[in-house]
Design an enzyme around this catalytic site. Structure first.
Site, mmCIF file in Angstrom:
data_model
loop_
_atom_site.group_PDB
_atom_site.id
_atom_site.type_symbol
_atom_site.label_atom_id
_atom_site.label_comp_id
_atom_site.label_asym_id
_atom_site.label_seq_id
_atom_site.Cartn_x
_atom_site.Cartn_y
_atom_site.Cartn_z
ATOM 1 N N LYS A 175 0.832 -1.200 0.000
ATOM 2 C CA LYS A 175 0.000 0.000 0.000
ATOM 3 C C LYS A 175 0.871 1.257 0.000
ATOM 4 O O LYS A 175 1.897 1.309 0.655
ATOM 5 C CB LYS A 175 -0.932 -0.024 1.211
ATOM 6 C CG LYS A 175 -1.912 -1.205 1.182
ATOM 7 C CD LYS A 175 -2.721 -1.302 2.451
ATOM 8 C CE LYS A 175 -1.862 -1.657 3.644
ATOM 9 N NZ LYS A 175 -2.655 -1.943 4.867
ATOM 10 N N THR A 207 -7.786 8.663 9.464
ATOM 11 C CA THR A 207 -7.379 7.475 8.707
ATOM 12 C C THR A 207 -7.224 6.240 9.597
ATOM 13 O O THR A 207 -6.609 5.253 9.193
ATOM 14 C CB THR A 207 -6.042 7.737 7.979
ATOM 15 O OG1 THR A 207 -5.059 8.158 8.940
ATOM 16 C CG2 THR A 207 -6.199 8.806 6.907
ATOM 17 N N GLY A 209 -7.842 2.828 10.988
ATOM 18 C CA GLY A 209 -8.508 1.636 10.474
ATOM 19 C C GLY A 209 -8.408 1.440 8.979
ATOM 20 O O GLY A 209 -9.065 0.544 8.428
ATOM 21 N N THR A 210 -7.594 2.226 8.303
ATOM 22 C CA THR A 210 -7.511 2.083 6.845
ATOM 23 C C THR A 210 -7.005 0.703 6.433
ATOM 24 O O THR A 210 -7.550 0.077 5.521
ATOM 25 C CB THR A 210 -6.598 3.165 6.232
ATOM 26 O OG1 THR A 210 -5.350 3.175 6.947
ATOM 27 C CG2 THR A 210 -7.231 4.531 6.282
ATOM 28 N N GLY A 211 -5.952 0.213 7.103
ATOM 29 C CA GLY A 211 -5.401 -1.091 6.744
ATOM 30 C C GLY A 211 -6.369 -2.223 7.006
ATOM 31 O O GLY A 211 -6.548 -3.126 6.178
ATOM 32 N N CYS A 212 -7.020 -2.178 8.172
ATOM 33 C CA CYS A 212 -8.013 -3.202 8.517
ATOM 34 C C CYS A 212 -9.160 -3.183 7.515
ATOM 35 O O CYS A 212 -9.620 -4.231 7.035
ATOM 36 C CB CYS A 212 -8.567 -2.959 9.920
ATOM 37 S SG CYS A 212 -7.327 -2.961 11.232
#
Length: 268
Positions: A175, A207, A209-212
């Site tokens: 990412k 931002t 929690g973007t990865g989850c």
């Protein structure tokens, strides 16, 4: 009725923006029945993590067994797994239950800077879980930890992607949220070819929690039977909408908006 079913194996975020809370919201929004196996309970909000409490490995195993043997799992993802014993039991259960569509989100550090993965668990992640992954979704700092490569150029990111696939993963999405520039560019590699996924960069502090959320959206699309790269593309669209329409909650890194994509689709 044939309902797609997805399992998240991750930690709980009391603030609701990341972890299993973000995963289950995402599954629901994308029309997938969501289930969970908690690995830890955290006390956190948009500003800080004030406590991390691991569950016993046996509890994690029993949760996975319970849902797989009754309801079934079309795709699964992992999030926060902070210790080696829990990684060992998850790897064993993935093999035992033959979970083919597995997304590994190598969660290491919270948005507030708290370490969520113990040092000794980093090597176990590469040894135990990455070889079972259909796709791994690291951000740039996680990519550096996993590969030892500082991914500050396109060629270095490609080399890092190759190394992660060499660890046994079938594919990887590196990412690009930590890059600079007008575009947020992710790099996909399936062991054969590279693809780029590009979206406008959105300047916001919300931002959390973007990865989850991205990995959960990817898991949901795989559960529905969508081909891998198409699932990655759909997940990119979902997280971009979630960032584009912030909820502006809390005084720190606020959560992304898990229902934003639905509103965008309704508007056409």
């Amino acid at each position: 009725m044939n309902i797609a079913k997805a399992l998240t194996i991750a930690g709980s975020d009391s603030g609701g923006g990341a972890g299993i809370q973000a995963d289950l919201k995402t599954f629901q929004e994308l029309g997938v029945f969501g289930m969970s196996a908690l690995t830890a309970v955290t006390a956190q909000n948009t500003k800080e993590v004030t406590g991390i409490y691991e569950l016993p490995p046996e509890a994690v195993a029993k949760q996975i067994d319970a849902v797989v043997t009754d309801i079934g799992v079309d795709a699964a993802k992992t999030g926060m797994i902070s210790s080696v014993p829990i990684m060992e039991i998850i790897a064993a259960k993935v093999k035992e239950h033959r979970i083919h569509h597995l997304v590994i989100d190598p969660v290491m550090i919270s948005k507030s800077g708290a370490a969520l993965l113990k040092e000794e668990a980093r090597h176990a992640l590469k040894r135990l879980l990455i070889p079972l992954a259909e796709v791994v979704t690291p951000n740039l700092p996680e990519t550096e930890v996993l590969t030892g490569i500082t991914p500050d150029t396109e060629e270095k990111r490609k080399e890092a992607a190759r190394r992660i696939v060499e660890m046994g993963a079938r594919s990887v999405v590196i990412k690009g949220g930590h890059l600079r520039g007008e575009k947020a560019v992710d790099l996909f590699f399936d062991g054969k070819s590279f693809e780029h996924l590009t979206a406008p960069r959105i300047e916001t502090r919300h931002t959390h929690g973007t990865g989850c959320t991205f990995s959960a959206a990817l898991t949901a699309e795989l559960a529905k039977g969508r081909p891998l790269f198409d699932a990655v593309r759909k997940a990119k669209e979902y997280i971009t909408a979630a960032i584009r329409h912030p909820l502006e909650l809390g005084g720190g890194h606020g959560p992304v908006n898990h229902w934003a994509h639905r509103r965008e689709e309704a508007k056409g």
